[in-house]
Design an enzyme around this catalytic site. Structure first.
Site: not given
Length: 710
Positions: A410-412, A488
């Site tokens: 999810v972060d990327d 993010h």
């Protein structure tokens, strides 16, 4: 609230954080010489970044961790019977080069103490390579090991490695039954209750645990000297757990039962389970030959497959071994180091964000266009392990690595959404960008956890009983939501025009507010530590339209400013994960200084502008050759709590058997953090100070880069 159905020609950031173009930067009105020095520093950093781009379009810096990576590779080569790998001498050199003055090996740069597990694994690897116990490196290492409790204090994963080379009895290791592969997803303790990285490690390790293979070291290379009282006097038994009515006691009994089961002449379902584990492993080998984009499941997969009869010339093993020769290894200081993972997607999207934050899109338009094309080709469209808990949702995510189709994160994906939205005009195929954003957005929304936050790889992966299983004494076993990943996602949705009227955003902000510490900071799950957590939250709140004069926001900004060092920078040691008094405390680094600056300018109160200017001075003064040096580890693989989230140290600290050396943890030095984060900070600070000066000179400061009213 505007949602993304059809994209306009240019997607606004949705906040005043968007920097102006390069032409507008040149008209800056804030005081000399800061303006000119800022401009020069930014241009030097942009030029360095453009030169550092790979020809395929991506950016990537080496990912430093600890010497377990090299040591375990050496032990694996011994087990596999490979004695002619050309990297061998360079890897031994790398291990020796990381030894501390006291003879130990540590988990991170300038750790307050060495790590018993890393030191024992390095010792074993050096002995396996033929280094004599009387040599200076091994004499000092052995002295340190024995002075720090010896082999009685090593973790279970180190015991597994010693068992594989015949230095530890398999009976003295916890049992990992391959039959776990049969447990359905809704059943407690199935493999999908473990975090993705733990799951992909446990499956091959369960085969080794069941087969109990060993390739003993030659007699002249055995570790007899680590048993000063003799092996017969050493207690190899697993430590008895206190409290039979606890989860620990329950699993201790289960371990005994499993041992009896394994000793039966015909353990029902054992062979079928091993075959199922093999199939699970083989399906997950990636195109670059590795597994899961990280070293542990990769190397255990090679050992498990070889144990089950796969020869070194088999295409699966051959590809897995060759992968170590490509982008997974690097040369430094005369040694060859092996990366625990690699970060091309992460480094690329953050490099693009830095260029956008500095308003240098047109100067670097060719670089941006090629990077965006590379990113679009890396989007994952097939279901991975995450789909077990989130069925029926098409994938639209990105992984951290260039090849890791089963584990997008999810972060990327969130940062990629934001970058694609901001830089859409620089792509030749804007309709492809629109489709990529829509599918990524839908996937991210489906991954939101029940408490409102987002985790890295899975949804609601927070079943704590698995952390009490006997073999789980290292790293993190769970992947619960964290404020940094959640922040993010909020920024990504803000870039698409979402605001706080959204149900998803409202739940996410509630989660963030619940996680705030009393002093105002936030825990950093994926970066060190409270500086990172706080600095990711504040820009996200601003982007989504939060009132930045709110008391909880101001308390966070005040905390950040209070942690500034006398040299103008900010720093925080990884030891803060175990010592609350070290939150926001440490020698100044470029990346952590940049995080703090970005957090403070997001609040935009003007109260901390002096701190921002001193932070800018620190970054400009420490810039050399267009970039920055940073030996400190500011990235986090995991803090080593097992639960994957902040803990109450007073309640759990003693049971963790971990101090500020972080022997259960995994810390990372991302070698491009030192560059793109300072570049982001300088760009955002330049724009912030321009607005502040404009307001003082009679303007209201409330304009977009093109001069229109916000």
């Amino acid at each position: 609230m505007r949602r993304l159905d059809s994209l306009p020609p240019e997607i606004p950031l949705g906040s005043r954080d968007k920097p102006p173009s390069g032409e507008e930067h040149s008209c800056s009105t804030f005081a000399e010489p800061l303006r000119s020095r800022l401009d020069e520093g930014i241009l030097r950093a942009v030029d360095w970044l453009v030169r550092d781009q790979h020809s395929e379009g991506f950016w990537v810096g080496m990912l430093q961790s600890n010497s377990c990576m090299e040591a375990e590779w050496v032990l694996a080569m011994h087990y596999l019977g490979i004695d002619d790998d050309p990297k061998y001498d360079g890897i031994i050199c790398a291990i020796l080069g990381e030894q501390r003055a006291d003879g130990s090996w540590g988990v991170f740069y300038k750790a307050p103490n060495g790590d018993i597990n890393t030191t024992v694994e390095c010792y074993a690897a050096l002995r396996a390579s033929g280094l004599a116990p009387e040599s200076a490196p091994l004499s000092s290492a052995r002295e340190w090991i024995l002075a720090n409790g010896g082999l009685a204090n090593i973790r279970n994963f180190t015991k597994y490695w010693l068992a594989l080379i015949g230095e530890w009895p398999w009976e003295g290791t916890p049992t990992i039954p391959p039959e776990l592969i049969f447990f359905p997803p809704r059943m407690p303790l199935n493999i999908y209750h473990f975090a993705s990285w733990a799951r992909s490690t446990i499956v091959p390790l369960s085969i080794l645990s069941a087969r109990r293979p060993a390739r003993p070291l030659p007699e002249d290379r055995r570790l007899d000297e680590l048993f000063p009282q003799g092996r017969s006097a050493f207690d190899f038994r697993l430590p008895r757990k206190d409290g039979w009515l606890s989860w620990e006691g329950f699993f201790h009994v289960c371990d005994r039962i499993l041992r009896l089961y394994a000793r039966t002449r015909r353990a029902p379902f054992r062979e079928t389970a091993i075959r199922a584990c093999l199939e699970w492993i083989i399906r997950r080998q990636e195109t670059d030959g590795a597994w899961s984009g990280i070293q542990p499941p990769w190397i255990y997969a090679l050992l498990a497959l070889h144990t089950e009869g796969y020869g070194l010339d088999h295409p699966i093993l051959r590809a897995g071994l060759r992968a170590f020769d490509s982008h997974w290894s690097y040369e430094r200081d005369g040694g060859i180091h092996l990366q625990a993972s690699e970060s091309p997607v992460w480094d690329t999207v953050l490099s693009l964000r830095a260029l956008a934050d500095c308003g240098e899109e047109r100067k670097a338009s060719v670089s941006i266009a090629s990077a965006l094309e590379w990113l679009l080709n890396k989007q994952i469209g097939v279901p991975g392990d995450w789909a077990v808990r989130v069925p029926g949702v098409p994938c639209g995510g990105w992984a951290f690595q260039r090849a890791n189709s089963f584990y997008p994160d999810v972060d990327d994906t969130a940062v990629t959404i934001e970058v694609l939205a901001r830089l859409r005009p620089f792509t030749a195929n804007q309709s492809a960008v629109d489709r990529a954003i829509r599918s990524a957005r839908d996937w991210v929304l489906a991954m939101q956890c029940s408490n409102g936050g987002w985790a890295a790889f899975d949804r609601d992966n927070d079943f704590r009983p698995v952390t009490k299983i006997p073999f789980c004494d290292f790293g993190e076993l769970l992947d619960p939501p964290s404020v940094d990943v959640t922040a993010h996602v909020i920024e990504a949705l803000a870039a698409l025009g979402w605001d706080m009227t959204s149900r998803e955003i409202e739940a996410a902000v509630r989660f963030i507010r619940r996680e705030q510490e009393a002093e105002g900071s936030w825990f950093g799950r994926w970066g060190v530590n409270h500086i990172y957590g706080t600095a990711t939250v504040l820009p996200a709140l601003r982007a989504i339209g939060e009132d930045m004069s709110s008391a909880y926001v101001q308390r966070a900004a005040d905390w950040l400013a209070s942690r500034q060092n006398p040299d103008g920078g900010w720093g925080e040691t990884p030891a803060s994960y175990m010592d609350d008094s070290l939150r926001g405390v440490g020698e100044s680094t470029a990346s952590q200084t940049a995080w703090a600056i970005m957090g403070l300018v997001a609040v935009d109160s003007g109260a901390h502008d002096d701190a921002v200017r001193r932070g800018i001075d620190f970054l400009l003064f420490t810039q050399h050759g267009g970039t920055w040096e940073e030996p400190q580890y500011t990235g986090t693989g995991f803090p080593g709590y097992s639960v994957g989230e902040r803990i109450r140290l007073r309640e759990m600290g003693a049971s963790l058997k971990q101090g500020t050396e972080l022997q259960r943890a995994f810390m990372i030095n991302y070698n491009l953090y030192r560059h793109y984060f300072p570049l982001m900070a300088l760009g955002r600070a330049r724009y912030h100070l321009q607005l502040r000066r404009s307001a003082r000179d009679g303007g209201n400061g409330e304009t977009t880069p093109n001069g229109s009213a916000l």
